[in-house]
Design an enzyme around this catalytic site. Structure first.
Site, PDB file in Angstrom:
ATOM      1  N   LYS A 226      73.595 -35.102   6.467  1.00 17.53           N
ATOM      2  CA  LYS A 226      72.877 -35.384   7.710  1.00 17.53           C
ATOM      3  C   LYS A 226      73.731 -36.240   8.628  1.00 17.53           C
ATOM      4  CE  LYS A 226      68.856 -38.047   9.316  1.00 17.53           C
ATOM      5  NZ  LYS A 226      67.705 -38.862   8.902  1.00 17.53           N
ATOM      6  N   GLU A 275      59.889 -48.959  13.036  1.00 15.31           N
ATOM      7  CA  GLU A 275      60.761 -48.926  11.859  1.00 15.31           C
ATOM      8  C   GLU A 275      61.242 -50.308  11.446  1.00 15.31           C
ATOM      9  OE1 GLU A 275      64.595 -46.457  10.110  1.00 15.31           O
ATOM     10  OE2 GLU A 275      63.713 -45.906  12.027  1.00 15.31           O
ATOM     11  N   GLU A 319      65.095 -34.396   4.505  1.00 19.15           N
ATOM     12  CA  GLU A 319      65.638 -35.486   5.322  1.00 19.15           C
ATOM     13  C   GLU A 319      65.107 -36.836   4.823  1.00 19.15           C
ATOM     14  OE1 GLU A 319      65.391 -37.113   9.939  1.00 19.15           O
ATOM     15  OE2 GLU A 319      64.903 -35.024   9.503  1.00 19.15           O
ATOM     16  N   GLU A 454      62.383 -32.964  20.102  1.00 21.22           N
ATOM     17  CA  GLU A 454      62.058 -34.155  19.307  1.00 21.22           C
ATOM     18  C   GLU A 454      62.506 -35.425  20.030  1.00 21.22           C
ATOM     19  OE1 GLU A 454      63.214 -36.198  15.032  1.00 21.22           O
ATOM     20  OE2 GLU A 454      63.117 -34.005  15.158  1.00 21.22           O
TER      21      GLU A 454
END
Length: 478
Positions: A226, A275, A319, A454
């Site tokens: 990734k 986050e 992911e 996104e």
């Protein structure tokens, strides 16, 4: 609160006298810190005043946790450049605390002397002048720290004293500064209606999509798992932005997120991020894995359907697992034990829902919060995996200077407790300009259009706050 809270404070006088005597004996400057309880206040009222009076003004809070910090001015600023920035800041904080005279009667987390601030995404030669005033690391020991915690309100005053300092002059100066803050905080009405038309400059969208395509090939060629690709959106308003109003809208709209601001001169880096990077208290740490996302539904049924699709998405689960595995491997270097939930759950925000896995652990002796931040940043959720190869591809392909976007922002106190988050859903604001960033995880089977959409979804919260009303940001804005 009165005009004489400092002038009549015998405890402060004695602490300063002791501090000056010690400074003369040791021929160095040292910290004197004292807290006192205050009546209830609105943290943003003081943040607004700080933006007027001081070069540096900082804010940190999470509305649902009844916790907020406001730092006004700087008694000391710790700045560092280069790859060793975490170690440099750790050492500098230890030196500031050495021999410090601290009276922390509140005994509440978030009171007493602490550093507030953050780091940039990665030390590198700057690609733009946008982030010129935000170094690789900058943490501030506030002159005045206002704390809201567990239903209580406190003021911590941090004063650096030296061999030539005079106690009466120190008290007079701090009294004058606080009186000015108090007058403006009670007189100024910052809760004005604020809305403005904004123009977006997205850059080369098709070029960005082509980069996604290129990265998918890089991932296949390099056998990567990734790489996170970010893009920059510039916003121009019809009038100067009000950073306080932006923060007010963010805290009301996203009460479960971390609301933060680092004001530097006439610039301010701010946001509302979901986050958490890491929280540390005692020897216990708390962090989480946040990776994989989808939109919210327009109805309860649609929302549940989208959430179930996310939970069962092979791409998003993969992911998420990549990020989770990387966090576990990073923590193993500094932790005695790690506890991870078996399956991810949904974290639902106003406009997006994420896969979320809580993680707890216990830190090894002789390691600190700064060591945790160093090991965890950047997580694969905002960098990639393997980390070093992913970061090299980001430098090669991304073509922007992320600055403090997606980097650690937070605070640490005198005992080493504190919390840092990942500064996403954020913007750097200056006058009538704002610079926004959004990224998404690219894997081998990523579709450029899906990834672009996104990023548009992730930009909506901060765009709406900048404008002052809902601003649907989709591909139609190209």
């Amino acid at each position: 609160m009165t005009d004489t809270i400092f002038a009549t404070d015998k405890k402060l006088y004695q602490l300063l006298k002791t501090g000056v005597n010690r400074a003369r004996k040791e021929q160095r400057s040292l910290l004197v810190s004292l807290d006192r309880q205050l009546p209830a206040f609105d943290p943003l009222a003081y943040f607004a005043v700080g933006r007027q009076l001081f070069e540096k003004t900082l804010l940190w809070g999470r509305p649902t946790s009844d916790f907020c910090l406001v730092g006004l001015g700087a008694s000391r600023t710790v700045a560092a450049e280069g790859r060793e920035r975490f170690s440099v800041v750790k050492k500098a904080w230890s030196e500031i605390l050495e021999g410090a005279i601290i009276d922390n009667s509140a005994c509440l987390n978030g009171t007493g002397p602490l550093l507030m601030g953050g780091f940039n995404f990665t030390p590198q030669q700057q690609l733009s002048a946008i982030w010129a005033n935000y170094p690789d690391a900058m943490l501030v020991l506030p002159r005045f720290l206002l704390t809201m915690s567990q239903g209580e309100y406190w003021l911590t005053t941090n004063i650096m004293v030296g061999p030539k300092s005079k106690v009466d002059e120190l008290i007079k100066k701090v009294e004058q500064e606080w009186n000015m803050i108090e007058r403006k905080a009670t007189q100024r009405s910052w809760r004005k209606t604020f809305s403005t038309e904004i123009k977006l400059q997205e850059g080369e969208v098709e070029s960005w999509k082509a980069t996604v395509e290129q990265l998918t090939q890089d991932i296949k060629d390099e056998r990567l798992e990734k790489v996170v690709l970010a893009r920059q959106v510039d916003v121009k308003a019809e009038q100067s932005f009000s950073t306080t109003c932006i923060l007010d809208r963010l805290r009301n709209k996203y009460p479960t997120c971390y609301i933060f601001a680092v004001g530097q001169g006439d610039e301010c880096f701010l946001g509302a991020t979901p986050e958490q990077l890491v929280k540390f208290e005692g020897d216990q740490l708390q962090t989480s894995c946040l990776a994989g996302s989808t939109a919210r539904g327009s109805s309860k049924r649609e929302d549940q359907l989208l959430g179930n699709q996310l939970l069962n998405s092979e791409k998003n689960q993969h992911e998420h697992l990549i990020v989770l595995r990387s966090i576990r491997n990073s923590l193993q270097k500094v932790c005695l034990e790690i506890n991870i939930s078996e399956k991810p759950k949904l974290l639902k925000l106003d406009n997006v829902q994420h896969l979320h896995t809580p993680i707890t652990g216990r830190l090894k002796p002789d390691f600190s919060l700064f060591d945790l931040v160093k090991e965890l940043h950047p997580t694969p959720a905002i960098g990639g995996l393997p980390k070093n190869i992913a970061l090299e591809l980001i430098r090669k392909r991304e073509g922007i200077d992320r600055g403090w976007y997606s980097a650690p922002v937070g605070w640490i106190n005198a005992t080493g407790d504190g919390e840092f988050v990942v500064a996403i859903r954020s913007a750097l604001v200056k006058d009538d300009n704002a610079y926004l960033y959004a990224g998404c995880g690219i894997v081998a089977d990523s579709e450029p259009e899906d990834e672009y959409q996104e990023t548009c979804l992730k930009l909506q919260p901060i765009l709406s706050a900048l404008k002052g009303e809902l601003n649907e940001f989709t591909a139609n804005n190209e």
